[in-house]
Enzyme design. Structure first.
Site, PDB file in Angstrom:
ATOM      1  N   GLY A  71       0.794  -1.221   0.000  1.00 27.82           N
ATOM      2  CA  GLY A  71       0.000   0.000   0.000  1.00 27.82           C
ATOM      3  C   GLY A  71       0.827   1.271   0.000  1.00 27.82           C
ATOM      4  O   GLY A  71       2.053   1.253  -0.036  1.00 27.82           O
ATOM      5  N   GLN A  72       0.106   2.382   0.042  1.00 33.44           N
ATOM      6  CA  GLN A  72       0.718   3.701  -0.024  1.00 33.44           C
ATOM      7  C   GLN A  72       0.807   4.299   1.383  1.00 33.44           C
ATOM      8  O   GLN A  72       1.060   3.598   2.347  1.00 33.44           O
ATOM      9  CB  GLN A  72      -0.109   4.580  -0.968  1.00 33.44           C
ATOM     10  N   VAL A  73       0.577   5.599   1.479  1.00 33.25           N
ATOM     11  CA  VAL A  73       0.743   6.304   2.750  1.00 33.25           C
ATOM     12  C   VAL A  73      -0.578   6.360   3.521  1.00 33.25           C
ATOM     13  O   VAL A  73      -1.651   6.471   2.930  1.00 33.25           O
ATOM     14  CB  VAL A  73       1.298   7.733   2.521  1.00 33.25           C
ATOM     15  N   LEU A 137      -6.333  -1.087   5.266  1.00 34.21           N
ATOM     16  CA  LEU A 137      -5.665  -2.376   5.430  1.00 34.21           C
ATOM     17  C   LEU A 137      -4.315  -2.354   4.741  1.00 34.21           C
ATOM     18  O   LEU A 137      -4.171  -1.757   3.677  1.00 34.21           O
ATOM     19  CB  LEU A 137      -6.496  -3.512   4.806  1.00 34.21           C
ATOM     20  N   GLY A 149      -1.668  -5.022   9.422  1.00 34.75           N
ATOM     21  CA  GLY A 149      -3.078  -5.348   9.615  1.00 34.75           C
ATOM     22  C   GLY A 149      -4.025  -4.241   9.241  1.00 34.75           C
ATOM     23  O   GLY A 149      -4.012  -3.750   8.107  1.00 34.75           O
ATOM     24  N   LEU A 150      -4.843  -3.797  10.222  1.00 31.37           N
ATOM     25  CA  LEU A 150      -5.940  -2.873   9.943  1.00 31.37           C
ATOM     26  C   LEU A 150      -5.850  -1.626  10.807  1.00 31.37           C
ATOM     27  O   LEU A 150      -5.222  -1.631  11.872  1.00 31.37           O
ATOM     28  CB  LEU A 150      -7.279  -3.573  10.208  1.00 31.37           C
ATOM     29  N   ALA A 151      -6.478  -0.562  10.328  1.00 27.82           N
ATOM     30  CA  ALA A 151      -6.607   0.666  11.103  1.00 27.82           C
ATOM     31  C   ALA A 151      -8.034   1.178  10.929  1.00 27.82           C
ATOM     32  O   ALA A 151      -8.453   1.503   9.815  1.00 27.82           O
ATOM     33  CB  ALA A 151      -5.604   1.713  10.624  1.00 27.82           C
ATOM     34  N   CYS A 167      -3.824   6.593   1.223  1.00 32.36           N
ATOM     35  CA  CYS A 167      -3.725   5.350   0.443  1.00 32.36           C
ATOM     36  C   CYS A 167      -3.448   5.620  -1.033  1.00 32.36           C
ATOM     37  O   CYS A 167      -3.715   4.770  -1.892  1.00 32.36           O
ATOM     38  CB  CYS A 167      -4.992   4.506   0.619  1.00 32.36           C
TER      39      CYS A 167
END
Length: 215
Positions: A71-73, A137, A149-151, A167
């Site tokens: 993923g990105q930022v 994610l 994981g997740l936020a 993202c």
């Protein structure tokens, strides 16, 4: 799957927790139970492996950490529930895509139980409400095991997201549970989401632990 250790880490700086995740994943064996770490981070931007610098618009006084997830930022800060899913997916006989879907669907179910209609997108991992993103994610697989994981945005200051293209999407708006429902406490969200994930992944024994020390 049998045992899941759930660790409640409280509020922590990002870097040492990331390093602990890496160490756990590198050292774990087939005998190690899977773990789920719940944590709230001090303000930080994290830039994924494919992250492009143009998506960091004006980070200012918030540190930027280059990390090894996909993923990105994105932004982590107080009032956001971060869950690190340290799962042996090879042992569980699930794919990375399966795990992503399980996490997304679990968040959707959590929100539905709070009266919020949410959904996932095939082409943009995460969970959305009315085209606004409420959960992000990002996973990494090493030696057949997942980490990161997740936020989930629960009850936080969303303005730091304006300093980035979340993202990697310009103009993507963020939302949070407290704006949409009565789900405003991180501890409540963590407990409810834990139960949904336990059911979805089929764990039979659960150990609740505070901190990173083994009991």
């Amino acid at each position: 799957m049998s045992t899941l250790i759930i660790r409640h880490l409280g509020r922590q700086d990002y870097l040492p927790i990331w390093q602990q995740m890496q160490a756990f994943t590198q050292q774990r064996t087939a005998e190690n139970a899977d773990e789920l770490w719940w944590v709230e981070h001090n303000p930080v931007f994290t830039q994924g492996q494919a992250g492009k610098s143009e998506h960091l618009l004006m980070p200012g006084d918030i540190p930027v950490v280059q990390v090894d997830r996909g993923g990105q930022v994105t932004y982590h800060g107080p009032g956001q529930l971060v869950g690190y899913t340290l799962i042996d997916i090879r042992r569980a006989k699930i794919s990375v895509r399966d795990l992503v879907s399980i996490i997304e669907n679990s968040i959707v179910r959590l929100l539905e139980e709070s009266g919020v209609s949410a959904y996932a997108k095939k082409d943009a991992p995460g969970v959305y409400v009315n085209e606004q993103k409420i959960a992000s994610l990002g996973l990494r697989i090493r030696r057949g095991c997942s980490f990161h994981g997740l936020a989930l945005n629960v009850n936080m200051d969303l303005t730091p997201f304006n300093r980035i293209n979340p993202c990697g999407y310009q103009g993507l708006e963020m939302t949070q549970c407290s704006q949409l429902s009565d789900l405003c406490e991180l501890e409540t969200a963590a407990d409810k989401l834990s139960q949904i994930l336990i059911q979805a992944l089929g764990y039979e024994q659960i150990q609740q632990v505070k901190g990173l020390e083994n009991e």
